[in-house]
Design an enzyme around this catalytic site. Structure first.
Site, mmCIF file in Angstrom:
data_model
loop_
_atom_site.group_PDB
_atom_site.id
_atom_site.type_symbol
_atom_site.label_atom_id
_atom_site.label_comp_id
_atom_site.label_asym_id
_atom_site.label_seq_id
_atom_site.Cartn_x
_atom_site.Cartn_y
_atom_site.Cartn_z
ATOM 1 N N TYR A 95 40.522 30.708 34.773
ATOM 2 C CA TYR A 95 41.520 30.596 35.844
ATOM 3 C C TYR A 95 41.051 31.461 36.998
ATOM 4 O O TYR A 95 40.663 32.607 36.812
ATOM 5 C CB TYR A 95 42.884 31.073 35.339
ATOM 6 C CG TYR A 95 43.976 31.069 36.378
ATOM 7 C CD1 TYR A 95 44.508 29.874 36.866
ATOM 8 C CD2 TYR A 95 44.498 32.263 36.876
ATOM 9 C CE1 TYR A 95 45.532 29.872 37.803
ATOM 10 C CE2 TYR A 95 45.524 32.274 37.815
ATOM 11 C CZ TYR A 95 46.037 31.073 38.271
ATOM 12 O OH TYR A 95 47.049 31.075 39.202
ATOM 13 N N ASP A 97 33.950 36.045 39.207
ATOM 14 C CA ASP A 97 35.363 36.329 39.457
ATOM 15 C C ASP A 97 35.756 37.495 38.566
ATOM 16 O O ASP A 97 36.030 37.332 37.376
ATOM 17 C CB ASP A 97 36.212 35.087 39.162
ATOM 18 C CG ASP A 97 37.697 35.362 39.405
ATOM 19 O OD1 ASP A 97 38.033 36.517 39.719
ATOM 20 O OD2 ASP A 97 38.497 34.417 39.264
ATOM 21 N N LYS A 152 43.893 42.735 41.037
ATOM 22 C CA LYS A 152 44.539 43.518 39.972
ATOM 23 C C LYS A 152 44.302 45.038 40.110
ATOM 24 O O LYS A 152 44.973 45.682 40.885
ATOM 25 C CB LYS A 152 44.125 42.981 38.602
ATOM 26 C CG LYS A 152 44.547 41.485 38.437
ATOM 27 C CD LYS A 152 44.439 41.008 37.023
ATOM 28 C CE LYS A 152 44.618 39.501 36.901
ATOM 29 N NZ LYS A 152 45.968 39.025 36.704
HETATM 30 N N1 PLP Z 1 40.989 35.189 39.016
HETATM 31 C C1 PLP Z 1 41.254 35.656 37.781
HETATM 32 C C2 PLP Z 1 40.115 35.880 36.819
HETATM 33 C C3 PLP Z 1 42.566 35.939 37.393
HETATM 34 O O1 PLP Z 1 42.805 36.399 36.162
HETATM 35 C C4 PLP Z 1 43.597 35.713 38.328
HETATM 36 C C5 PLP Z 1 45.004 35.974 37.947
HETATM 37 O O2 PLP Z 1 45.354 36.199 36.831
HETATM 38 C C6 PLP Z 1 43.282 35.232 39.592
HETATM 39 C C7 PLP Z 1 41.968 34.990 39.912
HETATM 40 C C8 PLP Z 1 44.355 35.008 40.607
HETATM 41 O O3 PLP Z 1 44.870 36.232 41.047
HETATM 42 P P1 PLP Z 1 46.339 36.328 41.680
HETATM 43 O O4 PLP Z 1 47.309 36.027 40.594
HETATM 44 O O5 PLP Z 1 46.402 37.724 42.190
HETATM 45 O O6 PLP Z 1 46.399 35.332 42.775
#
Ligand code: PLP
Length: 426
Positions: free
Chosen positions: A142, A237, A265
């Site tokens: 994700y 990511d 985060k």
């Molecule tokens: N990328 C990863 C690996 C994530 O775990 C998340 C959210 O859990 C996101 C992107 C998206 O971040 P946000 O919820 O701050 O938009």
């Protein structure tokens, strides 16, 4: 009726599904979400003041535990000077310098407000830089909810059964190639056919949105090789893994240098923050230096920077990750012994302070298909029984769990003891 039920009924009158982010609704496990009132250290307290040991940590950011006094003090001090100026502030540069120092693959970095914004912007930049449209991602990963990335996605989208969301234009989804995580042969085959059209590979270097799946040896290095061979951009990511699995991210832990990295985060310490950065030559393609546009009214917000910077300072102390990792290992070891004693098919994965629990007889769990094959019904029973014992786990079998600096040995022991009781019941 619990106060949480009353609050949830009221919320549903005004907010779709009663929540501002779907997986919070407990749709992955059934029942009513717990409404929290406050949190301190390793604990969250519900609106009736019941205490829970928290392994969600606001989905990852709270690596120091909740309401760390130095983070709160930094936020208050900053807020008193004004909340937002929409102009550069010195603390943005301090934050950028700190990120660049800890993640040397990042030569230039831009702050945004969420992980979604970070990955969406990194993708646009990779496409603008390469002049190519196709992207490669992995099923069950994700990367936030922007259109290109909401194709066979993990996390809440998977939990709710909409990994590929209606509303994403088919023409755009067709540019997203989704492959199987840890399957390097599929990556090589795809690049052999379409490599010249592929702008980037985006990958969670430890997958944390289909539970917790570490990369198999050689997987990440092969992604690096393939990107080098075809002139594609490698995007790690690290929204979840950044400053969670190691002070230098998953890239430091596994010794791989991505072209671009996305963060979120932990770097916000609980405030809404994201960032993307990487090679100077690519980042200079961004406005105002280059043609790829990206912007934000609140990007680099000083209060958010204060929380994030205070957090990054506090996790930079020697030994922080050794202790966090050891504590997480103790938790998982204890859970395994308790499950074995109860005769429950159970295993876990761990990278640093991040873990995954699986109800299965198969071990190790290293593929998305194995995650799907786990006993989801038993997970739901486990989740609710643990909640009853005052242990708050992620309300979905597809989410990683997190240990914080604030979890004491007594908290870990209490969690194992609760699980020993629960394993006998489920
Ligand atoms: N990328 C990863 C690996 C994530 O775990 C998340 C959210 O859990 C996101 C992107 C998206 O971040 P946000 O919820 O701050 O938009």
């Amino acid at each position: 009726m619990s106060l949480s039920s009353v609050l949830f009924s009221e919320a549903k009158k005004f907010i779709p599904g009663g929540v501002n982010s779907p997986v919070r609704s407990f749709s992955g496990v059934g029942g009513t979400p717990v409404y929290f009132d406050h949190a301190q250290g390793a604990y969250v307290f519900d609106s009736e003041n019941k205490r829970y040991i928290d392994y969600v940590g606001s989905w990852g950011p709270m690596i120091l535990g909740h309401a760390h006094p130095e983070v709160i003090a930094a936020v208050i001090q900053s807020a008193e000077k004004g909340l937002s100026f929409g102009a550069p502030t010195a603390i943005e540069t301090q934050m950028a310098a700190k990120i660049c120092a800890l993640l040397p693959s990042i030569e230039l970095v831009r702050m945004v407000n969420s992980g979604t914004e970070a990955t969406m912007s990194a993708l646009r930049l990779a496409r603008g830089y390469t002049g190519r449209d196709k992207i490669v991602k992995f099923e069950g990963c994700y990367h936030g909810h922007s259109d290109s990335l909401l194709v066979k996605a993990g996390s809440g989208a998977l939990t709710l059964g909409v990994p590929s969301s209606p509303g994403v234009p088919a023409a755009l989804a067709a540019e997203t190639i989704t492959l199987s995580y840890n399957d390097i042969d599929a990556v090589r085959q795809t690049f052999a056919e379409l490599g010249e059209q592929i702008a980037c590979i985006i990958v969670e270097p430890v997958a944390g949105n289909m539970n917790c799946i570490p990369p198999e040896p050689g997987f990440l290095v092969s992604l690096r090789e393939v990107c080098d061979q075809y002139g594609s951009v490698l995007i790690f990511d690290e929204v979840m893994t950044g400053f969670r699995v190691d002070l230098h991210g998953a890239q430091g832990l596994y010794g791989i240098t991505p072209d671009l990295t996305t963060l979120g985060k932990v770097i916000g310490g609980g405030m809404p923050v994201g960032a993307f950065g990487g090679k100077r030559a690519i980042m200079e393609y961004l406005a105002p230096l280059g043609p790829v546009y990206q912007a934000g009214t609140l990007s680099g917000n000083p209060v958010a920077m204060a929380a994030g910077l205070a957090t990054l300072e506090l996790i930079s102390v020697p030994g922080f990750y050794v202790e966090l990792t050891a504590k997480t290992s103790r938790l998982l070891h204890g859970l395994q012994l308790a499950a074995d004693a109860a005769g429950i098919g159970f295993t876990s994965n761990q990278v640093g302070g991040m873990f995954g629990l699986f109800f299965t007889d198969q071990t190790p769990v290293s593929r998305f298909s194995q995650v799907l094959a786990c006993d989801q019904e038993r997970f739901k029973r486990f989740f609710h029984a643990m909640l009853g014992q005052g242990i708050y786990l992620a309300p979905s079998a597809f989410e990683a769990g997190f240990v914080s600096q604030a979890h004491s040995d007594a908290d870990i022991a209490a969690t194992i003891s609760a699980a020993a009781t629960v394993f006998q019941q489920i």
